[in-house]
Design an enzyme around this catalytic site. Structure first.
Site: not given
Length: 278
Positions: A57, A210-211
């Site tokens: 990340y 999520g996205f």
């Protein structure tokens, strides 16, 4: 509903996923580093003891922020990381499953988090749109060796099939599975039930989509009956789905963090659950 287990360690059913503390696309530093530190400290202050991260990340950025924000760590905080991929210059997530890659990844996580042993290391298997068939024996065996050396306390697997989970368990104990699962994606229904029978925690990634956040009229309707948000209802549904489900929703906002944790207090009715059969 509030308590669950990662192996022998008791943690709250809702933890925190740190991915969103990196910059856009999970690359580079956050716009507000002090804000990221504040979110982490607030999470621990509110009782979060399951913190999910990875050295890829950023890469590296999020683990460095975690160490800055939380060291010395609370004794009961379980740090969970994942290995098996890396970041390239284009921001992709190519696999990194060679033994040397895995040993280096664990060492780098240890160094950046500033610990001598990591609570849980998940082996992330390849597959952008779900698990791919194939053996995980060699990479999981490497992690099992690192566990024997004391560098890792417990092991998990991510993005795996039921067959791959069984293969991993024949090598070393598995305390958690991280797979895609949420109120609209039920492909892992059978594995959720199987891990519950085996006493293995099931940790959905992208519990809120999520996205591409989940959007459903049924969520809005149930949320309205509870005076809650649609995201809180999506998390509450997961908590009701199975007692072995542990959540790690991510956010870079303290109000959103507090809202996510409050989902543990929502009791869904039979009507709610029927309406959420999406």
């Amino acid at each position: 509903m509030r308590n669950g287990k990662l192996g022998a360690v008791e943690v709250g059913r809702i933890g925190y996923g740190a991915m969103q503390l990196a910059g856009p696309g999970v690359l580079g530093p956050p716009k507000d580093r002090d804000g990221a530190i504040a979110v982490l400290r607030r999470a621990v202050e509110l009782g979060v003891r399951h913190l999910d991260t990875s050295d890829y990340y950023g890469p590296y950025v999020v683990n460095e922020i975690i160490a800055e924000a939380l060291r010395p760590y609370p004794e009961d905080l379980v740090l969970v990381t994942k290995v098996g991929a890396r970041r390239d210059a284009e921001g992709n997530w190519p696999a990194a499953l060679d033994p040397d890659d895995l040993r280096l990844a664990v060492r780098e996580n240890l160094d950046r988090l500033g610990v001598e042993s990591i609570g849980v290391v998940n082996l992330r298997m390849p597959g952008l749109h779900g698990p791919q068939e194939g053996s995980l024996a060699e990479p999981f065996g490497v992690l099992a060796e690192l566990r024997e050396q004391g560098l890792v306390q417990e092991l998990g697997v991510s993005n795996v099939t039921a067959a791959q989970l069984a293969e991993a368990r024949a090598i070393a104990p598995v305390v958690c599975v991280q797979n895609l699962y949420n109120v609209v994606d039920h492909n892992d229904d059978a594995l959720v039930d199987e891990t519950n029978r085996q006493g293995i925690a099931y940790v959905p990634f992208f519990p809120l989509g999520g996205f591409s956040p989940i959007q459903a009229e049924a969520l809005d309707a149930v949320a309205g009956r509870h005076g809650a948000t649609d995201r809180q209802i999506a998390l509450a549904w997961l908590l009701h789905r199975s007692p072995n489900i542990l959540l790690i929703p991510g956010t870079s906002s303290i109000p959103h963090l507090e809202s996510n944790l409050a989902a543990a207090d929502i009791e869904l009715s039979e009507r709610d659950l029927a309406d959420l059969t999406l």
